[in-house]
Write an enzyme that holds these catalytic residues in place. Structure first.
Site, PDB file in Angstrom:
ATOM      1  N   GLN A   1      -2.541  -1.303  15.378  1.00 40.92           N
ATOM      2  CA  GLN A   1      -4.042  -1.546  15.738  1.00 40.92           C
ATOM      3  C   GLN A   1      -4.099  -0.800  17.154  1.00 40.92           C
ATOM      4  O   GLN A   1      -3.368  -0.933  18.152  1.00 40.92           O
ATOM      5  CB  GLN A   1      -4.419  -2.759  15.731  1.00 40.92           C
TER       6      GLN A   1
HETATM    7  N1  LIG Z   1       1.350   2.470  -2.400  1.00 38.42           N
HETATM    8  C1  LIG Z   1       1.720   2.071  -1.108  1.00 38.42           C
HETATM    9  N2  LIG Z   1       1.632   1.174  -0.473  1.00 38.42           N
HETATM   10  C2  LIG Z   1       1.999   0.983   0.729  1.00 38.42           C
HETATM   11  C3  LIG Z   1       3.474   1.807   1.084  1.00 38.42           C
HETATM   12  N3  LIG Z   1       3.812   1.077   2.321  1.00 38.42           N
HETATM   13  C4  LIG Z   1       2.807   0.248   2.584  1.00 38.42           C
HETATM   14  N4  LIG Z   1       1.818  -0.061   1.582  1.00 38.42           N
HETATM   15  C5  LIG Z   1       0.888  -0.851   1.741  1.00 38.42           C
HETATM   16  O1  LIG Z   1      -0.085  -0.532   2.740  1.00 38.42           O
HETATM   17  C6  LIG Z   1      -0.386  -1.900   3.459  1.00 38.42           C
HETATM   18  C7  LIG Z   1      -0.043  -2.031   4.858  1.00 38.42           C
HETATM   19  O2  LIG Z   1       1.291  -2.042   5.036  1.00 38.42           O
HETATM   20  P1  LIG Z   1       1.876  -2.746   6.467  1.00 38.42           P
HETATM   21  O3  LIG Z   1       3.337  -2.576   6.472  1.00 38.42           O
HETATM   22  O4  LIG Z   1       1.182  -3.845   6.876  1.00 38.42           O
HETATM   23  O5  LIG Z   1       1.288  -1.803   7.581  1.00 38.42           O
HETATM   24  P2  LIG Z   1       1.810  -1.456   8.965  1.00 38.42           P
HETATM   25  O6  LIG Z   1       1.862  -0.323   9.375  1.00 38.42           O
HETATM   26  O7  LIG Z   1       2.857  -2.578   9.253  1.00 38.42           O
HETATM   27  O8  LIG Z   1       0.206  -1.972   9.567  1.00 38.42           O
HETATM   28  P3  LIG Z   1      -0.082  -2.744  11.161  1.00 38.42           P
HETATM   29  O9  LIG Z   1       1.006  -3.883  11.218  1.00 38.42           O
HETATM   30  O10 LIG Z   1      -1.519  -3.287  11.175  1.00 38.42           O
HETATM   31  O11 LIG Z   1       0.196  -1.777  12.328  1.00 38.42           O
HETATM   32  C8  LIG Z   1       0.094  -3.119   2.761  1.00 38.42           C
HETATM   33  O12 LIG Z   1      -0.901  -3.238   1.754  1.00 38.42           O
HETATM   34  C9  LIG Z   1       1.547  -2.492   1.860  1.00 38.42           C
HETATM   35  O13 LIG Z   1       1.682  -3.172   0.788  1.00 38.42           O
HETATM   36  C10 LIG Z   1       3.561   2.572   0.276  1.00 38.42           C
HETATM   37  O14 LIG Z   1       4.702   3.541   0.468  1.00 38.42           O
HETATM   38  N5  LIG Z   1       2.922   2.970  -0.919  1.00 38.42           N
END
Ligand SMILES: Nc1nc2c(ncn2[C@@H]2O[C@H](COP(=O)(O)OP(=O)(O)OP(=O)(O)O)[C@@H](O)[C@H]2O)c(=O)[nH]1
Ligand SMILES: [Mg+2]
Length: 185
Positions: free
Chosen positions: A73
């Site tokens: 974020q």
């Molecule tokens: N279809 C799909 N969805 C994914 C994949 N990787 C993550 N997601 C989805 O994307 C969303 C965000 O994933 P997070 O792992 O929370 O993302 P983040 O980068 O940690 O986000 P922040 O902590 O806010 O910075 C979740 O709903 C996951 O299930 C992927 O390779 N494919």
């Protein structure tokens, strides 16, 4: 030999604590990717947006790993820079379906590359073009062009398409990282 053992062997010491920082825009899949790497990934927990950052320490192949899972974020992105000095590798996660925000990802990557603790170091950078499973996902080559990765000439980098939900592509990326760290010894 397990992948993490290889990474640690590459780092040269058996009682080594390997430190890796994982950055990238919010919702790109950083926490999901780390959960996929961690042992006991079978546990069903819901992934929620990371607040600030989270430190994941776990032993794998009898070695200790510390992974800094940074929030993507915008209000927390300034925290990323505090960890570049601490780590042996940087992982940058991209949501390759997010064509509109690709320029924001590029800006953040530019910040990273010009950070004093990165610009003069040869810390390897592994980029995951994540969410490759979704319709409309850009290929790793498209992402490479959009981020102008070829300008990075003073440190090793690699881009791999990945699906953090299934783990596809992750091992390939980590294998590359192990190779580069081995080369630095
Ligand atoms: N279809 C799909 N969805 C994914 C994949 N990787 C993550 N997601 C989805 O994307 C969303 C965000 O994933 P997070 O792992 O929370 O993302 P983040 O980068 O940690 O986000 P922040 O902590 O806010 O910075 C979740 O709903 C996951 O299930 C992927 O390779 N494919
Ligand atoms: Mg997260």
């Amino acid at each position: 030999m397990g992948l993490f053992k290889k990474l640690a062997t590459a780092l040269g010491l058996s009682k080594y604590e390997a430190r890796i920082v994982v950055v990238g825009l919010d919702n790109s899949g950083k926490t999901t990717l780390i959960n996929n790497i961690k042992p006991k990934k079978a546990s069903t927990f819901e992934v929620t947006p990371t607040v600030g950052f989270q430190v994941e320490s776990f032993a794998k192949d009898n070695l200790n790993f510390t992974i800094f899972d940074m929030s993507g974020q915008s209000r927390y992105r300034e925290l990323w820079g505090h960890y570049y000095r601490e780590v042996q590798a940087i992982i940058f996660v991209l949501d390759c379906t997010e064509r509109v925000r690709m320029c924001v990802a590029k800006e953040e990557l530019d910040e990273l590359l010009t950070h004093p603790d990165v610009s003069n170091s040869c810390t390897p950078i592994l980029i995951f073009a994540n969410k490759m499973d979704l319709p409309g996902a850009l290929s790793a080559v498209d992402c490479m062009e959009q981020l102008d990765l070829q300008r990075i000439s003073n440190k090793p980098w690699q881009i791999e398409a990945s699906n953090a939900l299934t783990g596809e592509g992750i091992d390939r990326g980590l294998e590359w990282l192990a190779e580069k760290l081995r080369g630095r010894k």
